[in-house]
Design a protein around this motif. Structure first.
Motif, PDB file in Angstrom:
ATOM      1  N   ALA A  34       0.785  -1.351  -0.070  1.00 26.02           N
ATOM      2  CA  ALA A  34       0.004   0.070   0.082  1.00 26.02           C
ATOM      3  C   ALA A  34       0.709   1.152   0.020  1.00 26.02           C
ATOM      4  CB  ALA A  34      -1.070  -0.096   1.246  1.00 26.02           C
ATOM      5  N   TYR A  58      -8.078   9.925  -2.529  1.00 20.78           N
ATOM      6  CA  TYR A  58      -7.179   8.742  -1.806  1.00 20.78           C
ATOM      7  C   TYR A  58      -8.212   8.117  -0.805  1.00 20.78           C
ATOM      8  CZ  TYR A  58      -2.873   9.211  -4.167  1.00 20.78           C
ATOM      9  OH  TYR A  58      -1.740   9.242  -4.926  1.00 20.78           O
ATOM     10  N   GLY A  62      -9.677   4.483  -1.426  1.00 20.77           N
ATOM     11  CA  GLY A  62      -9.077   3.469  -0.486  1.00 20.77           C
ATOM     12  C   GLY A  62     -10.256   2.789   0.008  1.00 20.77           C
ATOM     13  N   ILE A  65     -10.886   0.225  -2.450  1.00 20.40           N
ATOM     14  CA  ILE A  65      -9.976  -0.992  -2.277  1.00 20.40           C
ATOM     15  C   ILE A  65     -10.330  -1.786  -1.103  1.00 20.40           C
ATOM     16  CG2 ILE A  65      -7.255  -1.359  -1.798  1.00 20.40           C
ATOM     17  CD1 ILE A  65      -7.944  -0.465  -4.632  1.00 20.40           C
ATOM     18  N   TYR A 222      -2.540   2.312  -5.500  1.00 19.38           N
ATOM     19  CA  TYR A 222      -3.083   1.066  -4.761  1.00 19.38           C
ATOM     20  C   TYR A 222      -2.594   0.092  -5.491  1.00 19.38           C
ATOM     21  CZ  TYR A 222      -5.740   4.481  -1.665  1.00 19.38           C
ATOM     22  OH  TYR A 222      -5.832   5.412  -0.856  1.00 19.38           O
ATOM     23  N   ILE A 253      -4.315   2.780   4.846  1.00 18.89           N
ATOM     24  CA  ILE A 253      -4.539   3.876   4.011  1.00 18.89           C
ATOM     25  C   ILE A 253      -4.861   5.421   4.512  1.00 18.89           C
ATOM     26  CG2 ILE A 253      -6.396   4.780   2.573  1.00 18.89           C
ATOM     27  CD1 ILE A 253      -7.001   1.644   1.630  1.00 18.89           C
TER      28      ILE A 253
END
Length: 475
Positions: A34, A58, A62, A65, A222, A253
């Motif tokens: 990460a 982000y 995140g 993800i 990522y 994250i």
């Protein structure tokens, strides 16, 4: 399905690998996955495009993800195998999708390795501007190849320390940045303020549209979080280490991406960042701490080499999975005396060497070219994980497959949300003239794989039939 078959399906097959990755190594591989060049180098260009709103991008990406990784985690604890993405695609979507996913994931890591080599060469250029980028890239390529051929334990140990350097440095940077904000020391003390997040044309200085366009670069940052799935076949205790590694993803994250970028953009106004310059190097140069920029440059060099090292690891394993399924030359299925897929690693590294050529021909554009292709390949891999998860959940609900010991929260709902998000990002890539070229590359790649599949099907009719893994053991 009989009870014996259910039990067999939920167990990891013996693939011949050495289960030499301990808990601390798997954890640090997950953490290191990460933290890569997408954050350390790519964030500079994205800050220039989106300003402080990049923090929100982000955070948004995140969250998606995490949905992807929980879907993968449920599949991994159902059946932990080294070629996880390809194997699950093959099981739940059909042999062609397993073939396509395996080769596309291999492509993703080959081009990611090119990006990391490019970034590493750029970082060395910071100290030695007279050394050509391609020379540095070639040296790093050879050194990491040798390390990967020795043993998985050495790979795990190298990744552990690479990741330790990145984590320690990022935490240190956050602490120093908070110190500048709180106590006002250093050359940046007079201008460092939380209001830097909005006082220069607002939080969305280039508009929401420009912010959304950075999502393609954010998603590249990522790439590699799913690498923990490839370690399943070589983890000493996957039932314990994999859930722990996946469940720590949100705080990683929050701290390393959202937290670090927030601190940096408070210390240095976003208008001072530009493409090709690491925001971390820039921030500490502005702070004025002696030798700090050089230290940070060393850390981001470590991050690039770490990711390239991981790429060599994963490509060799994926080629072996493909070879076992008859979708790559049989020679790739053999293990060396040290129980590593040496031939697959070596061939993959030879293709990564194209990155050295790109650094020689177009050193200024090499990073942008390869990151866009890697992102497109990564999105395909994530989509296959999510769709496989949806299909798996359907089988579990119907009682045809056993439930995983690590179920994703919300069942398949979060997977559908993540699928919609990835389709949206693909649309953004198609809309952007600069990144659209990667879709042309992927179209050519898909055509080549389609032709390859037709040839395989004609030569080996049984290749379209599902079958259990039967990997060769070490020589």
């Amino acid at each position: 399905m009989t009870s014996a078959q259910v039990t067999e399906a939920s167990q990891a097959p013996e693939e011949g690998y050495e289960r030499g990755l301990g808990s601390r190594q798997v954890q640090m591989i997950a953490i290191g996955g990460a933290i890569g060049v997408g954050l350390f180098l790519g964030a500079g260009a994205n800050i220039a495009k989106a300003g402080p709103s990049l923090i929100l991008m982000y955070a948004l990406a995140g969250g998606v993800i995490f949905f992807i990784m929980r879907a993968l985690g449920e599949l991994l604890l159902y059946r932990p195998v080294s070629g996880s993405f390809a194997e699950y695609s093959r099981e739940f979507l059909g042999p062609f999708f397993g073939y396509f996913t395996g080769w596309t994931y291999w492509l993703m890591w080959v081009v990611t390795g090119m990006a990391e080599l490019t970034a590493a060469a750029i970082y060395v250029h910071y100290w030695f501007p007279v050394v050509p980028q391609w020379v540095t890239a070639l040296v790093f390529l050879v050194v990491l190849l040798v390390a990967n051929l020795i043993s998985v334990k050495l790979f795990g140990e190298i990744e552990f320390w690479f990741s330790m350097v990145k984590v320690t440095a990022l935490i240190g940077m956050i602490v120093i940045g908070l110190g500048v904000l709180t106590f006002g020391f250093s050359a940046a003390g007079d201008t460092a303020t939380v209001s830097n997040l909005w006082q220069f044309d607002g939080f969305f200085p280039k508009g929401i549209g420009s912010s959304l366009m950075t999502l393609q670069g954010v998603m590249f940052a990522y790439l590699a979080v799913e690498l923990v799935g490839v370690t399943a076949g070589e983890s000493a205790n996957p039932e314990k280490t994999l859930p722990k590694a996946i469940n720590t993803l949100p705080w990683r994250i929050a701290l390393f991406y959202v937290g670090a970028l927030t601190v940096i953009l408070c210390v240095v106004k976003w208008t001072e960042f530009a493409e090709g310059v690491s925001p971390f190097v820039k921030a500490f140069a502005v702070i004025g701490i002696p030798a700090s920029a050089g230290i940070v440059n060393f850390v981001v060099l470590t991050a690039a080499l770490s990711s390239c090292n991981s790429g060599m690891y994963s490509t060799g394993r994926m080629l072996r999975t493909l070879a076992d399924s008859g979708e790559a030359p049989k020679a790739f299925s053999r293990l060396s005396a040290t129980r590593t897929p040496a031939l697959g690693i070596t061939v993959s590294v030879a293709f990564m060497g194209i990155g050295v050529v790109l650094n020689y021909i177009v050193p200024q554009k090499a990073f942008g070219y390869v990151t866009s292709v890697a992102t497109a390949a990564g999105i395909w891999t994530w989509l296959m994980i999510l769709i496989s998860h949806v299909r798996y959940r359907r089988e579990v609900v119907s009682g045809r497959l056993p439930a995983s010991s690590f179920p994703a929260p919300g069942g398949s709902v979060c997977s559908w949300i993540a699928i919609a998000f990835l389709v949206f990002v693909t649309g953004l890539i198609a809309y952007d003239a600069d990144s659209r070229v990667c879709l042309y590359v992927m179209a050519g790649w898909a055509t080549a794989l389609g032709i390859g599949w037709l040839v395989l099907r004609n030569r080996t009719p049984g290749i379209t039939e599902p079958r259990e893994p039967a990997l060769e053991k070490a020589l």
